[in-house]
Scaffold this motif. Structure first.
Motif, PDB file in Angstrom:
ATOM      1  N   VAL A   1       0.826  -1.208   0.000  1.00  0.00           N
ATOM      2  CA  VAL A   1       0.000   0.000   0.000  1.00  0.00           C
ATOM      3  C   VAL A   1       0.860   1.258   0.000  1.00  0.00           C
ATOM      4  CG1 VAL A   1      -1.776   1.287   1.245  1.00  0.00           C
ATOM      5  CG2 VAL A   1      -1.860  -1.215   1.197  1.00  0.00           C
ATOM      6  N   LEU A   2       1.894   1.262   0.822  1.00  0.00           N
ATOM      7  CA  LEU A   2       2.701   2.463   1.001  1.00  0.00           C
ATOM      8  C   LEU A   2       4.018   2.348   0.252  1.00  0.00           C
ATOM      9  CD1 LEU A   2       2.205   2.807   4.850  1.00  0.00           C
ATOM     10  CD2 LEU A   2       0.943   3.996   3.074  1.00  0.00           C
ATOM     11  N   ARG A   3       4.580   3.488  -0.152  1.00  0.00           N
ATOM     12  CA  ARG A   3       5.883   3.488  -0.802  1.00  0.00           C
ATOM     13  C   ARG A   3       7.011   3.361   0.218  1.00  0.00           C
ATOM     14  NH1 ARG A   3       5.750   2.293  -5.980  1.00  0.00           N
ATOM     15  NH2 ARG A   3       7.535   3.607  -6.518  1.00  0.00           N
ATOM     16  N   GLY A   4       6.737   3.722   1.435  1.00  0.00           N
ATOM     17  CA  GLY A   4       7.738   3.613   2.490  1.00  0.00           C
ATOM     18  C   GLY A   4       7.115   3.030   3.740  1.00  0.00           C
ATOM     19  N   ASP A   5       7.906   2.904   4.772  1.00  0.00           N
ATOM     20  CA  ASP A   5       7.434   2.316   6.018  1.00  0.00           C
ATOM     21  C   ASP A   5       7.544   3.370   7.115  1.00  0.00           C
ATOM     22  OD1 ASP A   5       7.121   0.890   8.416  1.00  0.00           O
ATOM     23  OD2 ASP A   5       7.852  -0.952   7.484  1.00  0.00           O
ATOM     24  N   GLU A   6       6.404   3.712   7.700  1.00  0.00           N
ATOM     25  CA  GLU A   6       6.370   4.775   8.695  1.00  0.00           C
ATOM     26  C   GLU A   6       7.139   4.428   9.964  1.00  0.00           C
ATOM     27  OE1 GLU A   6       3.068   1.973   9.575  1.00  0.00           O
ATOM     28  OE2 GLU A   6       3.884   2.901   7.759  1.00  0.00           O
ATOM     29  N   ARG A   7       7.511   3.154  10.117  1.00  0.00           N
ATOM     30  CA  ARG A   7       8.263   2.746  11.306  1.00  0.00           C
ATOM     31  C   ARG A   7       9.751   3.072  11.199  1.00  0.00           C
ATOM     32  NH1 ARG A   7       6.255  -3.359  11.080  1.00  0.00           N
ATOM     33  NH2 ARG A   7       6.624  -2.842   8.902  1.00  0.00           N
ATOM     34  N   VAL A   8      10.232   3.298   9.976  1.00  0.00           N
ATOM     35  CA  VAL A   8      11.679   3.438   9.793  1.00  0.00           C
ATOM     36  C   VAL A   8      12.264   4.651  10.521  1.00  0.00           C
ATOM     37  CG1 VAL A   8      13.504   3.853   8.092  1.00  0.00           C
ATOM     38  CG2 VAL A   8      11.767   2.091   7.671  1.00  0.00           C
ATOM     39  N   PRO A   9      11.686   5.870  10.389  1.00  0.00           N
ATOM     40  CA  PRO A   9      12.299   7.014  11.089  1.00  0.00           C
ATOM     41  C   PRO A   9      12.414   6.813  12.603  1.00  0.00           C
ATOM     42  CG  PRO A   9      10.802   7.803   9.399  1.00  0.00           C
ATOM     43  CD  PRO A   9      10.588   6.328   9.488  1.00  0.00           C
ATOM     44  N   PRO A  10      11.341   6.394  13.319  1.00  0.00           N
ATOM     45  CA  PRO A  10      11.516   6.165  14.759  1.00  0.00           C
ATOM     46  C   PRO A  10      12.433   4.979  15.057  1.00  0.00           C
ATOM     47  CG  PRO A  10       9.290   5.575  14.089  1.00  0.00           C
ATOM     48  CD  PRO A  10       9.906   6.280  12.935  1.00  0.00           C
ATOM     49  N   MET A  11      12.492   4.010  14.138  1.00  0.00           N
ATOM     50  CA  MET A  11      13.412   2.888  14.323  1.00  0.00           C
ATOM     51  C   MET A  11      14.855   3.373  14.289  1.00  0.00           C
ATOM     52  SD  MET A  11      13.346  -0.567  14.554  1.00  0.00           S
ATOM     53  CE  MET A  11      11.923  -1.166  13.647  1.00  0.00           C
ATOM     54  N   LEU A  12      15.160   4.228  13.306  1.00  0.00           N
ATOM     55  CA  LEU A  12      16.519   4.777  13.212  1.00  0.00           C
ATOM     56  C   LEU A  12      16.848   5.629  14.433  1.00  0.00           C
ATOM     57  CD1 LEU A  12      16.603   5.735   9.430  1.00  0.00           C
ATOM     58  CD2 LEU A  12      17.873   3.891  10.545  1.00  0.00           C
ATOM     59  N   GLU A  13      15.871   6.369  14.913  1.00  0.00           N
ATOM     60  CA  GLU A  13      16.095   7.193  16.096  1.00  0.00           C
ATOM     61  C   GLU A  13      16.373   6.314  17.318  1.00  0.00           C
ATOM     62  OE1 GLU A  13      16.800   9.949  18.781  1.00  0.00           O
ATOM     63  OE2 GLU A  13      16.692  10.282  16.611  1.00  0.00           O
ATOM     64  N   ALA A  14      15.633   5.218  17.435  1.00  0.00           N
ATOM     65  CA  ALA A  14      15.866   4.295  18.547  1.00  0.00           C
ATOM     66  C   ALA A  14      17.260   3.686  18.458  1.00  0.00           C
ATOM     67  CB  ALA A  14      14.804   3.191  18.544  1.00  0.00           C
ATOM     68  N   ILE A  15      17.670   3.334  17.240  1.00  0.00           N
ATOM     69  CA  ILE A  15      19.007   2.761  17.045  1.00  0.00           C
ATOM     70  C   ILE A  15      20.079   3.769  17.455  1.00  0.00           C
ATOM     71  CG2 ILE A  15      20.642   2.033  15.255  1.00  0.00           C
ATOM     72  CD1 ILE A  15      18.210   0.735  13.835  1.00  0.00           C
ATOM     73  N   ARG A  16      19.892   5.023  17.064  1.00  0.00           N
ATOM     74  CA  ARG A  16      20.861   6.064  17.445  1.00  0.00           C
ATOM     75  C   ARG A  16      20.862   6.273  18.953  1.00  0.00           C
ATOM     76  NH1 ARG A  16      18.106   8.797  13.020  1.00  0.00           N
ATOM     77  NH2 ARG A  16      19.289   8.477  11.088  1.00  0.00           N
ATOM     78  N   ARG A  17      19.670   6.261  19.554  1.00  0.00           N
ATOM     79  CA  ARG A  17      19.553   6.486  20.993  1.00  0.00           C
ATOM     80  C   ARG A  17      20.277   5.403  21.784  1.00  0.00           C
ATOM     81  NH1 ARG A  17      14.535   7.003  20.901  1.00  0.00           N
ATOM     82  NH2 ARG A  17      13.854   4.988  21.720  1.00  0.00           N
ATOM     83  N   HIS A  18      20.348   4.213  21.211  1.00  0.00           N
ATOM     84  CA  HIS A  18      21.023   3.103  21.870  1.00  0.00           C
ATOM     85  C   HIS A  18      22.480   2.966  21.429  1.00  0.00           C
ATOM     86  CE1 HIS A  18      17.667   1.246  24.071  1.00  0.00           C
ATOM     87  NE2 HIS A  18      16.909   1.724  23.105  1.00  0.00           N
ATOM     88  N   GLY A  19      22.995   3.997  20.748  1.00  0.00           N
ATOM     89  CA  GLY A  19      24.405   4.008  20.393  1.00  0.00           C
ATOM     90  C   GLY A  19      24.782   3.112  19.244  1.00  0.00           C
ATOM     91  N   ARG A  20      23.802   2.763  18.393  1.00  0.00           N
ATOM     92  CA  ARG A  20      24.074   1.876  17.264  1.00  0.00           C
ATOM     93  C   ARG A  20      23.980   2.586  15.916  1.00  0.00           C
ATOM     94  NH1 ARG A  20      24.009  -3.479  18.698  1.00  0.00           N
ATOM     95  NH2 ARG A  20      24.467  -3.645  20.922  1.00  0.00           N
ATOM     96  N   GLY A  21      23.800   3.898  15.919  1.00  0.00           N
ATOM     97  CA  GLY A  21      23.581   4.619  14.666  1.00  0.00           C
ATOM     98  C   GLY A  21      24.760   4.628  13.728  1.00  0.00           C
ATOM     99  N   ASP A  22      25.963   4.414  14.254  1.00  0.00           N
ATOM    100  CA  ASP A  22      27.158   4.426  13.416  1.00  0.00           C
ATOM    101  C   ASP A  22      27.608   3.027  13.008  1.00  0.00           C
ATOM    102  OD1 ASP A  22      27.323   7.217  13.593  1.00  0.00           O
ATOM    103  OD2 ASP A  22      28.456   7.113  15.470  1.00  0.00           O
ATOM    104  N   GLY A  23      26.779   2.057  13.274  1.00  0.00           N
ATOM    105  CA  GLY A  23      27.148   0.682  12.929  1.00  0.00           C
ATOM    106  C   GLY A  23      27.246   0.464  11.431  1.00  0.00           C
ATOM    107  N   ALA A  24      28.113  -0.473  11.024  1.00  0.00           N
ATOM    108  CA  ALA A  24      28.345  -0.726   9.599  1.00  0.00           C
ATOM    109  C   ALA A  24      27.074  -1.198   8.888  1.00  0.00           C
ATOM    110  CB  ALA A  24      29.459  -1.766   9.449  1.00  0.00           C
ATOM    111  N   SER A  25      26.295  -2.054   9.541  1.00  0.00           N
ATOM    112  CA  SER A  25      25.072  -2.561   8.903  1.00  0.00           C
ATOM    113  C   SER A  25      24.036  -1.458   8.715  1.00  0.00           C
ATOM    114  CB  SER A  25      24.476  -3.699   9.730  1.00  0.00           C
ATOM    115  OG  SER A  25      25.326  -4.811   9.734  1.00  0.00           O
ATOM    116  N   VAL A  26      23.943  -0.554   9.694  1.00  0.00           N
ATOM    117  CA  VAL A  26      23.003   0.572   9.582  1.00  0.00           C
ATOM    118  C   VAL A  26      23.416   1.465   8.412  1.00  0.00           C
ATOM    119  CG1 VAL A  26      22.086   2.623  10.713  1.00  0.00           C
ATOM    120  CG2 VAL A  26      22.429   0.525  12.028  1.00  0.00           C
TER     121      VAL A  26
END
Length: 261
Positions: free
Chosen positions: A218-243
């Motif tokens: 239905v959607l071209r994107g996933d509305e969960r991605v922005p808060p997911m990325l923010e959560a990853i950054r908040r937990h110190g994983r935003g600079d990870g190679a896989s991210v």
């Protein structure tokens, strides 16, 4: 595929737990391991008299169900009751004695499912991701199935089972995530051998390859991605190679085809 004896033992166990006809047939159906609808129906029809007999004759509840024959139990078990010490054992550790008050639910779940021990911070990240996945919109098709069954008198077990059956397919839930992780591993490997992310993504698209976890019906994107990325950054994983690699793949897909991870 389970043989007939083990399939029928599953039905007996479900009956002993108090399962009604719909759930008994669900257990039997799930035990067939069928590859096609006709194969499933043929096997259930062949065992119809046995299933009917178990439904009629199995006491509910049935205390003797705890005394399973050894050959019917996977060995070694991941978990078991430890009646000798009044506890439950999970992967060799006591649930009440070693986990309760010391480990979070997600830490215990990771151990039960994957056999790995994760840190408290990793468990909190998984819990945040779990919260992000709590979506209740009826336009999500498995939720519509569950809602309709419940609204028309179906039990909680029937509604949830039907919803899960609709959800756990190769198009939805964990399988696209696993498929995207495999693609991510592949891209990482090819980048190490000198290819660019752009060439890998474009090559996959040109071959008509379906990349799991990309785009939605239905959607071209996933509305969960922005808060997911923010959560990853908040937990110190935003600079990870896989991210970083996933974000680069996302950018290439957006440029090439307007799709998002």
């Amino acid at each position: 595929m389970l043989d007939d004896d083990k399939l029928l033992e599953n039905v007996r166990l479900a009956a002993g737990c108090g399962a009604g006809p719909t759930m008994l047939l669900t257990v039997a159906l799930a035990s067939t391991g069928a590859k096609t609808v006709n194969e499933a129906l043929d096997r259930l029809n062949r065992l119809r008299d046995d299933i009917t007999r178990l439904d009629r004759e199995t006491p509910r509840p049935h205390a003797a169900l705890a005394e399973l024959e050894p050959e019917l139990i996977d060995d070694p078990p991941v978990a078991r009751m430890r009646l000798d010490v009044g506890d439950h054992e999970l992967r060799g550790k006591l649930v009440f004695g070693e986990f309760l008050g010391r480990k979070s639910f997600m830490q215990v779940a990771a151990l039960a499912i994957a056999g790995i021990e994760i840190s408290e911070s990793d468990a909190k990240l998984l819990e945040d991701i779990g919260v992000l996945a709590q979506l209740a919109d009826p336009r999500i098709w498995p939720l519509t199935v569950a809602k309709r069954i419940a609204a028309n008198g179906g039990s909680l077990a029937e509604a949830v089972t039907a919803g899960i059956a609709s959800l756990c397919t190769d198009q939805m839930t964990g399988l696209p995530s696993a498929g995207f992780m495999r693609f991510l591993d592949r891209v990482e490997c090819e980048v190490r051998h000198g290819r660019t992310v752009e060439s890998i993504v474009l090559g996959a698209l040109e071959r008509g390859e379906r990349i799991p976890g990309v785009g939605r019906p239905v959607l071209r994107g996933d509305e969960r991605v922005p808060p997911m990325l923010e959560a990853i950054r908040r937990h110190g994983r935003g600079d990870g190679a896989s991210v970083a690699l996933a974000l680069e793949i996302d950018q290439e897909l957006a440029r090439a085809k307007g799709l998002r991870v």
